[in-house]
Design a protein around this motif. Structure first.
Motif, short mmCIF file in Angstrom:
data_model
loop_
_atom_site.label_atom_id
_atom_site.label_comp_id
_atom_site.label_asym_id
_atom_site.label_seq_id
_atom_site.Cartn_x
_atom_site.Cartn_y
_atom_site.Cartn_z
N VAL A 11 48.76 66.43 -34.05
CA VAL A 11 48.49 65.72 -35.26
C VAL A 11 48.96 64.03 -35.06
CG1 VAL A 11 49.75 65.44 -37.42
CG2 VAL A 11 48.34 67.66 -37.15
N LEU A 12 49.78 64.29 -34.78
CA LEU A 12 50.08 62.74 -34.55
C LEU A 12 48.98 62.29 -33.47
CD1 LEU A 12 54.19 63.17 -34.43
CD2 LEU A 12 52.32 62.37 -36.04
N GLY A 13 48.22 62.64 -32.51
CA GLY A 13 47.22 61.84 -31.46
C GLY A 13 46.47 62.11 -32.26
N VAL A 14 46.40 62.39 -33.53
CA VAL A 14 45.44 62.39 -33.91
C VAL A 14 45.13 61.34 -34.86
CG1 VAL A 14 43.21 63.20 -35.83
CG2 VAL A 14 43.79 64.68 -33.73
N GLU A 15 46.51 60.97 -35.36
CA GLU A 15 46.47 59.86 -35.73
C GLU A 15 46.11 58.65 -35.42
OE1 GLU A 15 50.27 58.71 -37.14
OE2 GLU A 15 49.52 58.45 -39.00
N GLN A 16 47.35 58.83 -33.74
CA GLN A 16 46.62 57.71 -33.20
C GLN A 16 44.90 56.71 -33.09
OE1 GLN A 16 49.42 58.02 -29.71
NE2 GLN A 16 47.52 56.32 -28.61
N SER A 17 44.58 57.46 -32.61
CA SER A 17 43.07 57.81 -32.54
C SER A 17 42.46 57.39 -33.72
CB SER A 17 42.53 58.67 -31.34
OG SER A 17 42.97 59.21 -30.53
N ALA A 18 42.88 57.81 -34.71
CA ALA A 18 41.54 58.12 -35.95
C ALA A 18 42.18 56.13 -36.18
CB ALA A 18 42.22 58.81 -37.34
N ILE A 19 43.27 55.87 -36.04
CA ILE A 19 43.69 54.20 -36.49
C ILE A 19 43.03 53.12 -35.75
CG2 ILE A 19 45.79 52.75 -36.21
CD1 ILE A 19 47.67 54.96 -37.88
N ALA A 20 43.04 54.02 -34.39
CA ALA A 20 42.19 52.45 -33.78
C ALA A 20 40.84 52.79 -34.14
CB ALA A 20 42.62 53.39 -32.29
N LEU A 21 40.03 53.76 -34.07
CA LEU A 21 38.66 54.00 -34.53
C LEU A 21 38.36 52.98 -36.60
CD1 LEU A 21 37.85 58.41 -33.63
CD2 LEU A 21 37.13 55.24 -32.76
N ALA A 22 39.55 53.74 -37.38
CA ALA A 22 39.54 52.72 -37.99
C ALA A 22 39.28 51.02 -37.72
CB ALA A 22 40.64 53.53 -38.83
N LYS A 23 40.19 50.82 -36.87
CA LYS A 23 40.52 49.66 -36.82
C LYS A 23 39.21 48.54 -36.56
CE LYS A 23 45.39 48.58 -36.77
NZ LYS A 23 46.31 49.19 -35.80
N ARG A 24 38.41 49.60 -34.72
CA ARG A 24 36.81 49.37 -33.97
C ARG A 24 36.11 48.92 -35.31
NH1 ARG A 24 33.07 48.31 -33.21
NH2 ARG A 24 32.25 49.06 -30.30
N TYR A 25 35.82 50.16 -36.50
CA TYR A 25 34.33 50.64 -37.64
C TYR A 25 35.28 49.68 -38.66
CZ TYR A 25 32.77 52.80 -33.24
OH TYR A 25 32.17 52.73 -31.29
N GLY A 26 35.78 49.04 -38.67
CA GLY A 26 36.16 48.40 -40.20
C GLY A 26 36.62 50.12 -41.35
N CYS A 27 36.86 51.07 -40.74
CA CYS A 27 37.13 52.00 -41.82
C CYS A 27 38.44 51.04 -42.36
CB CYS A 27 37.46 53.45 -41.31
SG CYS A 27 37.42 55.14 -42.61
N SER A 28 39.50 51.47 -43.49
CA SER A 28 41.28 52.12 -44.30
C SER A 28 41.16 52.60 -43.15
CB SER A 28 40.52 52.47 -45.35
OG SER A 28 42.13 52.94 -45.71
#
Ligand code: GDP
Ligand code: FE
Ligand code: FE
Ligand code: FE
Length: 176
Positions: A11-28
């Protein structure tokens, strides 16, 4: 929320990846973080608990023929909403769709679908390619993951949930 140490790491790994993708693609980033941290919230619930919710809370009764793999996101969002009090529709949709994907997905849903697949703890054939595509083109990453997952499931002779096939038809299959 109770879960094994391995799932907590995931779950922490998914959070890390999701935050990186959110920054990359302009998501909250905040929504990506919350959706990632709660996406597998219901994973360790018993079949009886899922059956009770499906039977009593207005779910399609065909879901009763499936199991935890399909229930923990689609029905799991119900537990997230009613036990954690998360009402954000975008977050709940991302949780619902994180296993099967869908023909139409919001940016957040794509991010959680892909982050679940590429988080740093994942190690399977194709994960490096999925990580490469994820930073280049999120839609290509969704398509790649969808095809890989379907191939993997077919290789195991397990039933394919219809939504998984709809996702494949939309994201992978070319029609003339
Ligand atoms: P996890 O919860 O982080 O382990 O990952 P997912 O929620 O993405 O997937 C949960 C499980 O469901 C995995 O073992 C997938 O391979 C499996 N799965 C995904 N789609 C389908 C499907 O259409 N049918 C079946 N039977 N299993 C599926
Ligand atoms: Fe999951
Ligand atoms: Fe997944
Ligand atoms: Fe997961």
């Amino acid at each position: 929320m109770q879960m094994s140490e391995a799932r907590f790491e995931h779950v922490l790994g998914v959070e890390q990846s999701a935050i990186a993708l959110a920054k990359r693609y302009g998501c909250s980033v905040e929504k990506a973080s919350i959706a990632a941290l709660t996406h597998d919230y219901a994973k360790e619930r018993s079949a009886d608990e899922f059956r009770f919710i499906i039977e009593n809370k207005g779910f399609d009764l065909n879901l009763l023929r499936w199991g935890n793999a399909i229930w923990h996101g689609l029905v799991g969002a119900y537990f997230v909403e009613h036990e954690l009090g998360i009402t954000d529709h975008d977050i709940l949709e991302a949780i619902r769709l994180h296993t099967t994907g869908a023909p139409q997905m919001s940016l957040l849903s794509k991010i959680i679908y892909v982050a679940d697949y590429i988080e740093p703890g994942r190690d399977f054939p194709g994960v490096e390619e999925a990580r490469r595509l994820a930073v280049l083109d999120l839609n290509q990453a969704v398509a790649f993951e969808t095809k890989q997952t379907l191939q993997y499931l077919i290789g195991k002779n397990v039933p394919i949930y219809p939504k998984t096939i709809e996702t494949y038809n939309q994201w992978v299959a070319k029609h003339s």
